[in-house]
Design an enzyme around this catalytic site. Sequence first.
Site, PDB file in Angstrom:
ATOM      1  N   CYS A 117       0.861  -1.189   0.000  1.00 42.88           N
ATOM      2  CA  CYS A 117       0.000   0.000   0.000  1.00 42.88           C
ATOM      3  C   CYS A 117       0.893   1.233   0.000  1.00 42.88           C
ATOM      4  O   CYS A 117       2.084   1.137   0.280  1.00 42.88           O
ATOM      5  CB  CYS A 117      -0.925   0.013   1.214  1.00 42.88           C
ATOM      6  SG  CYS A 117      -2.301   1.179   1.000  1.00 42.88           S
ATOM      7  N   CYS A 127      -3.982   6.146  -0.037  1.00 40.48           N
ATOM      8  CA  CYS A 127      -3.428   4.887  -0.545  1.00 40.48           C
ATOM      9  C   CYS A 127      -3.051   4.965  -2.023  1.00 40.48           C
ATOM     10  O   CYS A 127      -2.688   3.960  -2.632  1.00 40.48           O
ATOM     11  CB  CYS A 127      -4.424   3.757  -0.296  1.00 40.48           C
ATOM     12  SG  CYS A 127      -4.942   3.651   1.430  1.00 40.48           S
ATOM     13  N   LYS A 192     -12.670  -4.756   1.558  1.00 39.89           N
ATOM     14  CA  LYS A 192     -12.128  -3.944   2.648  1.00 39.89           C
ATOM     15  C   LYS A 192     -13.020  -2.733   2.821  1.00 39.89           C
ATOM     16  O   LYS A 192     -13.181  -1.920   1.913  1.00 39.89           O
ATOM     17  CB  LYS A 192     -10.701  -3.519   2.314  1.00 39.89           C
ATOM     18  CG  LYS A 192     -10.087  -2.621   3.377  1.00 39.89           C
ATOM     19  CD  LYS A 192      -8.646  -2.291   3.074  1.00 39.89           C
ATOM     20  CE  LYS A 192      -8.070  -1.348   4.102  1.00 39.89           C
ATOM     21  NZ  LYS A 192      -6.691  -0.975   3.801  1.00 39.89           N
ATOM     22  N   LYS A 245     -12.382  -7.630   5.588  1.00 44.72           N
ATOM     23  CA  LYS A 245     -11.774  -6.784   6.611  1.00 44.72           C
ATOM     24  C   LYS A 245     -12.633  -5.558   6.824  1.00 44.72           C
ATOM     25  O   LYS A 245     -13.033  -4.945   5.836  1.00 44.72           O
ATOM     26  CB  LYS A 245     -10.396  -6.374   6.102  1.00 44.72           C
ATOM     27  CG  LYS A 245      -9.658  -5.405   6.977  1.00 44.72           C
ATOM     28  CD  LYS A 245      -8.396  -4.956   6.306  1.00 44.72           C
ATOM     29  CE  LYS A 245      -7.773  -3.885   7.182  1.00 44.72           C
ATOM     30  NZ  LYS A 245      -6.701  -3.189   6.566  1.00 44.72           N
TER      31      LYS A 245
HETATM   32  C1  PBG Z   1      -3.236   0.124   4.638  1.00 42.46           C
HETATM   33  C2  PBG Z   1      -3.821  -0.741   5.677  1.00 42.46           C
HETATM   34  C3  PBG Z   1      -4.667  -0.400   6.734  1.00 42.46           C
HETATM   35  C4  PBG Z   1      -4.844  -1.553   7.476  1.00 42.46           C
HETATM   36  C5  PBG Z   1      -4.147  -2.560   6.846  1.00 42.46           C
HETATM   37  N1  PBG Z   1      -3.537  -2.042   5.738  1.00 42.46           N
HETATM   38  C6  PBG Z   1      -5.207   0.898   7.144  1.00 42.46           C
HETATM   39  C7  PBG Z   1      -6.192   1.616   6.353  1.00 42.46           C
HETATM   40  O1  PBG Z   1      -6.698   1.153   5.319  1.00 42.46           O
HETATM   41  O2  PBG Z   1      -6.457   2.738   6.757  1.00 42.46           O
HETATM   42  C8  PBG Z   1      -5.645  -1.652   8.746  1.00 42.46           C
HETATM   43  C9  PBG Z   1      -5.205  -2.710   9.675  1.00 42.46           C
HETATM   44  C10 PBG Z   1      -5.712  -2.591  11.061  1.00 42.46           C
HETATM   45  O3  PBG Z   1      -6.511  -1.718  11.428  1.00 42.46           O
HETATM   46  O4  PBG Z   1      -5.262  -3.421  11.866  1.00 42.46           O
HETATM   47  N2  PBG Z   1      -4.080   0.540   3.654  1.00 42.46           N
END
Ligand code: PBG
Length: 321
Positions: A117, A127, A192, A245
């Site tokens: 990312c 991102c 996600k 997620k």
């Molecule tokens: C990066 C990413 C995130 C998480 C995993 N990869 C943060 C987001 O999208 O803001 C979140 C993981 C967590 O909260 O444990 N994009």
Amino acid sequence: MERMRNLRKSSTIRDLVAETNIKREGLIMPHFVLEGEGRREEISSMPGISRVSQDNLLRDVESDMTAGIKSVILFGIPQRKDASGTEAWNSQGALQQAVKSLKKSFGDELLVITDVCLCEYTDHGHCGLVEDGKILNDPSIDLLAKTALSHARAGADMVAPSDMMDGRVRAIRDLLDEESFFDVPIMSYSAKYCSAFYGPFRDAAGSAPQFGDRKTYQMDPRNGQEAERAIINNIEQGADIVMVKPALSYMDIIKTISQISTLPLCVYNVSGEYSMVKSAAMQGFIDEGRIVNEILTSFFRAGADMVISYHAREAMKNKWI
Ligand code: PBG
């Protein structure tokens, strides 16, 4: 009367008829990797989890492996951030170096997955690339593919794009194949959601967006069918493993996806979910071990094949599972 209690009368009989077991080999421990040496910074919003430099990472992973953890997912935390996240594909970056040293020390005993990312690497915290306040899709996927390639070159066993740009899985697959990394699978953060449960992670990674939010690329929590489309779309692009997620508020999605997807399903038990349990446990409001066991059980019961969880280390070390 149906005597349902007959199969509950002893722990042996309960074990005999249990439908779900926590798959310990399916647990993946996340790590935040810093540049430099001898560094360990506790993350105040995630008690028990730290950002560590490579040398300490090796120590932590080795001790986790003794407890039975076989897989890790790594997040790089760079010192320098800029508008396009240049550090993300630096072959000498903290994450790339960490992958190299983990693979050198542990070989195939340890599965090293890397998060792909840009948000940890961009100064605006988004991102992807930004122009006039908009997050650009197509130019961003080129950078994400470059980033994934740098991870593969460092020796990553698997890459996991978490950015939610359209077409990134295909772009990453194509570039990896072009460079002969046919055997590096892609675990795609496919469904996600745009979630407040990521709060502590953004604190840990310094990746909170500096303006706006992630609603134009991450999914709307009100949508369930869209997750099915996202999964199918990611499978068509060449994903090897799909993901849902966050986890706890998305059990319905996990269940549905496990039924429609023929690919392995990963579930991410995210930072906010961890911190809620941790803070309640620290105050003595709940029994941490039993709660963690119940939460991890529920993911596998819902259909997960594997789980990324900050609880993994303590769950294994303290024999909560
Ligand atoms: C990066 C990413 C995130 C998480 C995993 N990869 C943060 C987001 O999208 O803001 C979140 C993981 C967590 O909260 O444990 N994009």
